[in-house]
Design an enzyme around this catalytic site. Structure first.
Site, PDB file in Angstrom:
ATOM      1  N   PRO A 186       1.163  -0.898   0.054  1.00 34.82           N
ATOM      2  CA  PRO A 186      -0.332  -0.593   0.081  1.00 34.82           C
ATOM      3  C   PRO A 186       0.667   1.217   0.245  1.00 34.82           C
ATOM      4  CG  PRO A 186      -1.056  -1.606   1.673  1.00 34.82           C
ATOM      5  CD  PRO A 186       0.272  -1.948   1.266  1.00 34.82           C
ATOM      6  N   GLU A 187       0.596   2.192  -1.018  1.00 40.72           N
ATOM      7  CA  GLU A 187       1.154   3.643  -1.220  1.00 40.72           C
ATOM      8  C   GLU A 187       0.397   4.647  -0.420  1.00 40.72           C
ATOM      9  OE1 GLU A 187       4.152   3.231  -1.457  1.00 40.72           O
ATOM     10  OE2 GLU A 187       4.628   1.227  -2.770  1.00 40.72           O
TER      11      GLU A 187
END
Length: 274
Positions: free
Chosen positions: A2-3
């Protein structure tokens, strides 16, 4: 992993449940994360009100009167809303129990983190995990001049510099490839050789790509889902990412794939000549 867009979507998703609400109980079923969850943490935070759900880079910050809880989703983590009668699945490791609902952390690889930063240790942004992060991409100060100034003399490829996170945070692998495509910059171009004008285009592209990703619910490649269990769909409309051999949506030239720092990079050799 997840960014920034996925973490921001998560923050927005949990905010109505947690902000201004009392954390009735923190249930930790597994303490062995990237950094161990402090054994005393449930006792510290139970009964405290979450004043704000914030974000710095890829870290979620739950602000309370006596400190801040730092949550990181690691490589495979996600937060989701669950009902009180929903039994935990395999890899459901932490529950935040509020009157408005329960937030549950799922992390198969346990590379995430749930940590505590007491007020006595100083401002949260001075925590060792946050202190050296670059500027937020939506900060008004982030522009072409910022990128140009902090890349002078830097020989590494611009794609690697974007991923490093010390100049600007949150431009993860997918979003770096997409931003460089929009700006017409080849991913192997040395960061120090890019002009101010081209950095103006890149800064604008970074903001546009990240804003679009947030609007799309982020990108779901493997494990990530939003707090309601929904998948992100930004990757479905990607211009270059994961499109090796397919025609460029602008010029029809086949998209190419290279590996930089063990991460896949996608680009159009015609639209991004240098």
């Amino acid at each position: 992993m997840p960014e920034l867009p996925e973490v921001e979507v998560t923050r927005r998703g949990i905010a109505p449940t947690v902000e201004g609400e009392i954390l009735r109980e923190l249930v930790v079923r597994e303490h062995r994360f990237r950094w161990p969850v402090p054994a005393e943490l449930p006792g510290i935070v139970a009964g405290q009100t979450v004043r704000k759900a914030d974000r710095r880079g890829k870290y979620l910050l739950l602000d309370m009167a006596s400190g801040t809880m730092i949550v990181h989703l690691g490589m495979s983590g996600s937060l989701r809303h669950v009902r009180a009668d929903d039994p935990p699945r395999t890899h459901d490791h932490v529950d935040w129990i509020f009157d408005r609902g329960i937030i549950r952390m799922h992390d198969p690889r346990r590379f995430g983190a749930v940590l505590w930063h007491p007020v006595a240790h100083g401002p949260i942004l001075e925590h060792k995990l946050l202190a050296n992060l670059g500027i937020e991409p939506f900060d008004p100060r982030f522009d072409g001049e910022w990128l140009y100034r902090y890349t002078r003399g830097r020989a590494p490829a611009i794609k690697q510099v974007l991923l490093a996170g010390d100049i600007v945070v949150g431009v993860g692998n997918i979003y770096a490839s997409e931003s460089l495509f929009r700006a017409g910059i080849h991913p192997v171009t040395p960061a120090g050789k890019i002009s101010r004008m081209r950095y103006d285009r890149l800064a604008a592209a970074v903001r546009q790509v990240l804003a679009s990703a947030i609007e799309s619910g982020g990108s779901t490649l493997r494990d990530y889902v939003g707090v309601g269990g929904e998948s992100g769909y930004f990757q479905l409309n990607a211009q270059v990412y994961d499109r090796e051999g397919l025609p460029c949506r602008v010029c029809a030239t086949p998209i190419r794939r290279i590996v930089q720092g063990q991460r896949a990079t996608y680009f159009c050799p015609r639209c991004q000549r240098s």
